[in-house]
Design a protein around this motif. Structure first.
Motif, PDB file in Angstrom:
ATOM      1  N   PRO A 127      -4.241  -1.504  -2.874  1.00 14.91           N
ATOM      2  CA  PRO A 127      -2.900  -2.073  -2.758  1.00 14.91           C
ATOM      3  C   PRO A 127      -2.471  -2.763  -4.050  1.00 14.91           C
ATOM      4  N   LEU A 185       5.200  11.161   3.889  1.00  8.37           N
ATOM      5  CA  LEU A 185       4.499  10.018   4.473  1.00  8.37           C
ATOM      6  C   LEU A 185       3.673  10.512   5.657  1.00  8.37           C
ATOM      7  N   LYS A 234      -0.843  10.834   7.031  1.00  9.07           N
ATOM      8  CA  LYS A 234      -2.229  10.487   6.800  1.00  9.07           C
ATOM      9  C   LYS A 234      -3.005  11.702   6.305  1.00  9.07           C
ATOM     10  N   ASN A 235      -4.148  11.419   5.678  1.00 16.09           N
ATOM     11  CA  ASN A 235      -5.099  12.453   5.272  1.00 16.09           C
ATOM     12  C   ASN A 235      -4.465  13.481   4.335  1.00 16.09           C
ATOM     13  N   THR A 258       0.863  -1.179   0.000  1.00 15.70           N
ATOM     14  CA  THR A 258       0.000   0.000   0.000  1.00 15.70           C
ATOM     15  C   THR A 258       0.899   1.227   0.000  1.00 15.70           C
ATOM     16  N   TYR A 259       0.839   2.020  -1.082  1.00 10.81           N
ATOM     17  CA  TYR A 259       1.770   3.138  -1.260  1.00 10.81           C
ATOM     18  C   TYR A 259       1.156   4.492  -0.926  1.00 10.81           C
ATOM     19  N   LEU A 260      -0.190   4.573  -0.873  1.00 13.88           N
ATOM     20  CA  LEU A 260      -0.841   5.836  -0.570  1.00 13.88           C
ATOM     21  C   LEU A 260      -2.221   5.539  -0.023  1.00 13.88           C
ATOM     22  N   GLU A 261      -2.550   6.158   1.106  1.00 12.97           N
ATOM     23  CA  GLU A 261      -3.845   5.929   1.739  1.00 12.97           C
ATOM     24  C   GLU A 261      -4.983   6.286   0.779  1.00 12.97           C
ATOM     25  N   GLY A 262      -5.955   5.405   0.663  1.00 10.91           N
ATOM     26  CA  GLY A 262      -7.076   5.611  -0.235  1.00 10.91           C
ATOM     27  C   GLY A 262      -6.931   4.925  -1.571  1.00 10.91           C
ATOM     28  N   ARG A 293      -9.760   8.293  -7.595  1.00 10.60           N
ATOM     29  CA  ARG A 293      -9.850   8.083  -6.149  1.00 10.60           C
ATOM     30  C   ARG A 293      -9.263   9.275  -5.392  1.00 10.60           C
ATOM     31  N   LYS A 294      -9.684   9.396  -4.128  1.00  7.68           N
ATOM     32  CA  LYS A 294      -9.094  10.424  -3.289  1.00  7.68           C
ATOM     33  C   LYS A 294      -7.627  10.095  -3.056  1.00  7.68           C
TER      34      LYS A 294
END
Length: 376
Positions: free
Chosen positions: A42, A137, A139-140, A35-39, A107-108
């Motif tokens: 993978p 790196l 979140k959000n 998983t390289y970026l939240e949202g 995607r976001k």
């Protein structure tokens, strides 16, 4: 993990504290999900090599999959391992069906497909993508927190309602996109017309326009210009044959847009039977028209210019509020033969037209000859 090697050198101080002087290591792995970026979904079943030191962590991925997207290779570089903030650079190469690629970038935090007013499910084709990303790196993250740059080759492209309500098909296109804008260039079919397309999409609100489409086409017959989303209007009664046209469609916002048409009429025949005037195919001619739209309806035609043989016509067109009808055609210059006039054609409440002309000379001889010839 299939293999791992590491070495380190630690300096222990008299007070019991320690300093990491040197750290090096390598690892090999298979069947790993990344998983390289939240949202973002993978990348599964990856295989690759990793190396690290006290400040950096590097990953070279050989292959992986994410849904229908096939990863053909990626380089990941993480920096600042001993700093407060860590940053990541990702360079990847992937192949994917266009709908899946669009759904990914929609995607976001990106939302690129929505910004382009494209429904991924209404598209077809295949893509080969080179993608680069740089971000902290954390979140959000918002879209402006991620520096993104991509280049893609698109083949077999089909999209519905792209330009002036018309779709494209059989496209072979090159796409470039970053945080500020997207450009698409290449060849497509619009209806029966082959078109060279140049498409620009700006993502910044400070940009002079939101979207712009430049279409260049060799049209076999003027009647086919409707395939480009352009209505020839009354011109269809006077023009026949081939036309070489460029259409520039600029969208400023959800309400206002502009269409600019520049057509070479050399291959076309023009006729004005009432005045016994004609331009044969092969004789030089061109037309330039600017159309302003509001909520998809014609607001005005601030200028139109026709040059063909000895004919010159310049003017503008005024429409009723809301684009409900044509109010007035202003003729700033009408020149052909011995005629040299200005004037206007004005809509009357009863549905008829009132014509007013003035100038140095108005040659009615072709009209009189037709009237006399047609007498019983």
């Amino acid at each position: 993990m299939t293999k791992a090697e590491t070495s380190m050198r630690v300096k222990v101080h008299a007070d019991g504290s320690y300093t990491l002087d040197n750290l090096k290591g390598t690892m090999a792995a298979e069947g790993v999900d990344v998983t390289y970026l939240e949202g973002m979904p993978p990348v599964k079943n990856t295989s690759g090599l990793m190396s690290f030191d006290e400040q950096n962590f590097d990953i070279v991925i050989e292959h992986g999959v994410s849904g229908a997207i096939r990863l053909a290779g990626a380089d990941i570089h993480i920096t600042g391992l001993q700093d407060v903030d860590q940053f990541i650079n990702i360079d990847l190469h992937a192949e994917a069906p266009i709908p899946d690629a669009l759904e990914l970038i929609d995607r976001k935090p990106f939302g690129f497909a929505k910004a382009m007013k494209i429904n991924p499910k209404s598209t077809k084709g295949n893509s080969k993508v080179d993608l680069s990303m740089h971000f902290m790196l954390a979140k959000n993250l918002a879209v402006n927190d991620v520096e993104i740059k991509a280049e893609a080759m698109l083949t077999g492209v089909k999209m519905d309602k792209v330009v002036l309500g018309r779709g494209i098909r059989d496209g072979k296109l090159k796409l470039n996109v970053d945080n500020k804008k997207m450009t698409v260039n290449g060849d497509v079919m619009m209806g029966s017309v082959p078109v060279a397309l140049a498409w620009t999409e700006n993502f910044s609100k400070a940009s002079p326009f939101r979207s712009q489409y430049l279409l260049a086409a060799k049209i076999a017959d003027l009647s086919n210009v409707t395939d480009l989303g352009v209505d020839p209007g009354p011109a269809g009664d006077f023009v026949s044959g081939g036309v070489d046209a460029t259409v520039r469609y600029t969208v400023f916002d959800d309400r206002n847009s502009r269409v600019e048409v520049n057509a070479n009429l050399t291959r076309a025949e023009l006729r004005v039977p009432l005045m016994e005037w004609r331009k044969a195919a092969g004789d030089a001619g061109r037309v330039e028209v600017t159309i302003l739209l509001e909520n998809g309806l014609v607001k005005s035609v601030p200028n139109f210019d026709v040059f063909a043989g000895d004919l010159t016509v310049r003017g503008d067109v005024v429409y009723s509020p809301g684009g409900l009808g044509l109010d007035r055609v202003n003729l700033k210059k009408v020149l052909f033969g011995r005629t040299d006039v200005t004037g206007a054609v004005i809509a009357r409440p009863d549905g008829g037209w009132e014509i007013g002309l003035q100038g140095s000379e108005l040659d009615f001889s072709p009209l009189w000859q037709r009237l006399l010839h047609d007498r019983p």
